[in-house]
Design an enzyme around this catalytic site. Structure first.
Site, PDB file in Angstrom:
ATOM      1  CB  SER A  54      19.097 -94.518 -31.817  1.00 23.04           C
ATOM      2  OG  SER A  54      19.411 -94.524 -33.192  1.00 23.04           O
ATOM      3  CE1 TYR A  78      21.365 -89.587 -31.313  1.00 24.50           C
ATOM      4  CE2 TYR A  78      21.617 -91.101 -33.161  1.00 24.50           C
ATOM      5  CZ  TYR A  78      20.814 -90.483 -32.214  1.00 24.50           C
ATOM      6  OH  TYR A  78      19.465 -90.758 -32.160  1.00 24.50           O
TER       7      TYR A  78
HETATM    8  N1  LIG Z   1      14.089 -89.197 -35.747  1.00 29.11           N
HETATM    9  C1  LIG Z   1      14.818 -90.286 -35.793  1.00 29.11           C
HETATM   10  O1  LIG Z   1      15.117 -90.801 -36.891  1.00 29.11           O
HETATM   11  C2  LIG Z   1      15.281 -90.947 -34.536  1.00 29.11           C
HETATM   12  C3  LIG Z   1      15.719 -92.274 -34.636  1.00 29.11           C
HETATM   13  C4  LIG Z   1      16.155 -92.912 -33.485  1.00 29.11           C
HETATM   14  C5  LIG Z   1      16.142 -92.259 -32.277  1.00 29.11           C
HETATM   15  N2  LIG Z   1      15.724 -90.966 -32.202  1.00 29.11           N
HETATM   16  C6  LIG Z   1      15.749 -90.332 -30.871  1.00 29.11           C
HETATM   17  O2  LIG Z   1      14.431 -89.965 -30.538  1.00 29.11           O
HETATM   18  C7  LIG Z   1      14.440 -88.826 -29.681  1.00 29.11           C
HETATM   19  C8  LIG Z   1      13.514 -87.757 -30.235  1.00 29.11           C
HETATM   20  O3  LIG Z   1      13.953 -87.426 -31.530  1.00 29.11           O
HETATM   21  P1  LIG Z   1      13.061 -86.634 -32.576  1.00 29.11           P
HETATM   22  O4  LIG Z   1      13.305 -87.278 -33.893  1.00 29.11           O
HETATM   23  O5  LIG Z   1      11.684 -86.467 -32.083  1.00 29.11           O
HETATM   24  O6  LIG Z   1      13.866 -85.236 -32.602  1.00 29.11           O
HETATM   25  P2  LIG Z   1      13.347 -83.721 -32.508  1.00 29.11           P
HETATM   26  O7  LIG Z   1      12.153 -83.500 -33.376  1.00 29.11           O
HETATM   27  O8  LIG Z   1      14.566 -82.882 -32.747  1.00 29.11           O
HETATM   28  O9  LIG Z   1      12.896 -83.586 -30.985  1.00 29.11           O
HETATM   29  C9  LIG Z   1      13.827 -83.557 -29.933  1.00 29.11           C
HETATM   30  C10 LIG Z   1      13.164 -83.071 -28.675  1.00 29.11           C
HETATM   31  O10 LIG Z   1      14.136 -83.044 -27.628  1.00 29.11           O
HETATM   32  C11 LIG Z   1      14.077 -81.784 -26.974  1.00 29.11           C
HETATM   33  N3  LIG Z   1      15.391 -81.405 -26.464  1.00 29.11           N
HETATM   34  C12 LIG Z   1      16.571 -81.375 -27.130  1.00 29.11           C
HETATM   35  N4  LIG Z   1      17.548 -80.902 -26.320  1.00 29.11           N
HETATM   36  C13 LIG Z   1      16.961 -80.632 -25.118  1.00 29.11           C
HETATM   37  C14 LIG Z   1      17.418 -80.107 -23.873  1.00 29.11           C
HETATM   38  N5  LIG Z   1      18.699 -79.755 -23.698  1.00 29.11           N
HETATM   39  N6  LIG Z   1      16.538 -79.956 -22.881  1.00 29.11           N
HETATM   40  C15 LIG Z   1      15.234 -80.290 -23.037  1.00 29.11           C
HETATM   41  N7  LIG Z   1      14.737 -80.787 -24.179  1.00 29.11           N
HETATM   42  C16 LIG Z   1      15.592 -80.953 -25.202  1.00 29.11           C
HETATM   43  C17 LIG Z   1      13.580 -80.809 -28.049  1.00 29.11           C
HETATM   44  O11 LIG Z   1      12.886 -79.714 -27.450  1.00 29.11           O
HETATM   45  P3  LIG Z   1      13.456 -78.208 -27.324  1.00 29.11           P
HETATM   46  O12 LIG Z   1      14.291 -77.950 -28.544  1.00 29.11           O
HETATM   47  O13 LIG Z   1      12.205 -77.381 -27.263  1.00 29.11           O
HETATM   48  O14 LIG Z   1      14.208 -78.202 -26.055  1.00 29.11           O
HETATM   49  C18 LIG Z   1      12.592 -81.677 -28.789  1.00 29.11           C
HETATM   50  O15 LIG Z   1      11.332 -81.636 -28.157  1.00 29.11           O
HETATM   51  C19 LIG Z   1      15.901 -88.411 -29.543  1.00 29.11           C
HETATM   52  O16 LIG Z   1      16.432 -88.926 -28.350  1.00 29.11           O
HETATM   53  C20 LIG Z   1      16.555 -89.063 -30.764  1.00 29.11           C
HETATM   54  O17 LIG Z   1      17.929 -89.318 -30.541  1.00 29.11           O
HETATM   55  C21 LIG Z   1      15.290 -90.306 -33.294  1.00 29.11           C
END
Ligand SMILES: NC(=O)c1ccc[n+]([C@@H]2O[C@H](COP(=O)([O-])OP(=O)(O)OC[C@H]3O[C@@H](n4cnc5c(N)ncnc54)[C@H](OP(=O)(O)O)[C@@H]3O)[C@@H](O)[C@H]2O)c1
Length: 250
Positions: free
Chosen positions: A136, A149
Site C-alpha cells: 500500500s 497498518y
Molecule cells: N482498498 C484500498 O484502498 C487499498 C489500498 C491499498 C492496499 N489495499 C490492500 O489490498 C488488499 C485487499 O484490500 P481490499 O480493498 O480488496 O479489501 P476488502 O474488500 O476488505 O477485501 C479483503 C479480503 O481479505 C480477506 N481477509 C481478511 N482477513 C482475512 C483472514 N484473516 N483470512 C483470510 N482472508 C482474509 C477478506 O475475506 P474474508 O472476509 O471472507 O475472509 C477479503 O476477501 C489488502 O491487503 C489491503 O490492505 C487496499
C-alpha cells in the site's frame, strides 16, 4: 498458470480471480467466508477452487494447501497473490485498539509470511514462480491514524525486496503492488468496523482507483516474460497526491 489468490471473497481478490480465470488461468481462492467463495465458484466453475482459510490460523495454512485435489495440487502452483489484509481503525496511536493492532499484524504480516513460507520450497524446486504481494502507499508515506497498518505494509514492501535478494538467480519473481485510494471494496467498511457512512465518506467526490485497475496490474505482471521482475509498483488515482510535512507551531 495455477494461481493462489488470498482474500478472494471480495474487493481486489474477487476481481483478480475473475480476470485471471477469464484469461485462462486456474485460481485457488482463499478467504474466510465460505458463502462468498461458493458464489465465485458458481461463477467461475471448474477453473476456480474455493479454499476456506483464516489467514490468522497459521497452522491450518500448510495443512489446507497440502490437501488440495489433484488438478490444483500444491506442487503445480505457479503464482501466489498475497492480497488478504486489512486496516482497522484510524485513531491516533495513543487511542488505537491493541486488539486491532494485533489482528493487522497477524493477517497482513504473519499470515502473509506463513503462506509464502509454505509455497516457496515448491517454487525453488520447480525453479519457477511469481509472488505478488499487496502492499500500500501506506507503507511508503505516513499519515495520521495509519500507525500499525502503515507499519505492516512497510514490512510487506521490505519483505518483498528481501525475498528477491534471497532468490537472485532463480526464475522466481516477487512484486510489491502499492495502491493508493481505491474504491469498490470493503476496505473502508472493515476499517471503520461496519460504519457505512464513514466508509462512503472516504470516496465521496473522488474518482478513486477501481479493483479492476488492480486486477489488470496483477494480470500484466503475470503476463510479463519470465526474465522480467517488477520490484515494486505504486499506483494512485489522479485525484490523490502528496502533502507537505506537518509542522505544528506554538
Ligand atoms: N482498498 C484500498 O484502498 C487499498 C489500498 C491499498 C492496499 N489495499 C490492500 O489490498 C488488499 C485487499 O484490500 P481490499 O480493498 O480488496 O479489501 P476488502 O474488500 O476488505 O477485501 C479483503 C479480503 O481479505 C480477506 N481477509 C481478511 N482477513 C482475512 C483472514 N484473516 N483470512 C483470510 N482472508 C482474509 C477478506 O475475506 P474474508 O472476509 O471472507 O475472509 C477479503 O476477501 C489488502 O491487503 C489491503 O490492505 C487496499
Amino acid at each position: 498458470m495455477l494461481v493462489v489468490v488470498t482474500g478472494a471473497s471480495t474487493g481486489f481478490g474477487y476481481h483478480i480471480s475473475k480476470l485471471l480465470v477469464e484469461h485462462g488461468h486456474k485460481v485457488i481462492g482463499v478467504a474466510r467466508r465460505e458463502d462468498k467463495l461458493a458464489e465465485l465458484k458458481n461463477e467461475l466453475k471448474d477453473q476456480f477452487y474455493p479454499l476456506v482459510i483464516d489467514m490468522t490460523e497459521l497452522d491450518s495454512i500448510a495443512t489446507k494447501l497440502e490437501s488440495l485435489p489433484e488438478d490444483f495440487k500444491i506442487d503445480k502452483i505457479d503464482a501466489l497473490v498475497n492480497n488478504a489484509g486489512l486496516a482497522l481503525g484510524l485513531a491516533s496511536a495513543d487511542k488505537a485498539s491493541l486488539d486491532d493492532w494485533y489482528r493487522m499484524i497477524d493477517t497482513n504480516i504473519k499470515g502473509l509470511v506463513t503462506i509464502t513460507h509454505v509455497l516457496l520450497p515448491y517454487f525453488v524446486k520447480n525453479n519457477k514462480g511469481t509472488i505478488i504481494n499487496m502492499g500500500s502507499v501506506a507503507g511508503n508515506y505516513p499519515y495520521p491514524g495509519a500507525n500499525v497498518y502503515g507499519g505492516t505494509k512497510a514490512f510487506v514492501e521490505q519483505f518483498s525486496l528481501n525475498l528477491r535478494a534471497d532468490l537472485a538467480g532463480y526464475n522466481i519473481r516477487v512484486t510489491n503492488i502499492e495502491p493508493g485510494l481505491c474504491g469498490g471494496t470493503e476496505f473502508s467498511l472493515v476499517r471503520f468496523h461496519g460504519d457505512q457512512n464513514k466508509a462512503d465518506n472516504v470516496y465521496d467526490g473522488v474518482k478513486a482507483l477501481s479493483p479492476e485497475d488492480i486486477a489488470n496490474t496483477v494480470d500484466w505482471i503475470l503476463a510479463l516474460p519470465e526474465h522480467v521482475n517488477v520490484n515494486r509498483i505504486e499506483l494512485m488515482p489522479v485525484m490523490q497526491s502528496f502533502n507537505g510535512f506537518n509542522v505544528v507551531k506554538k
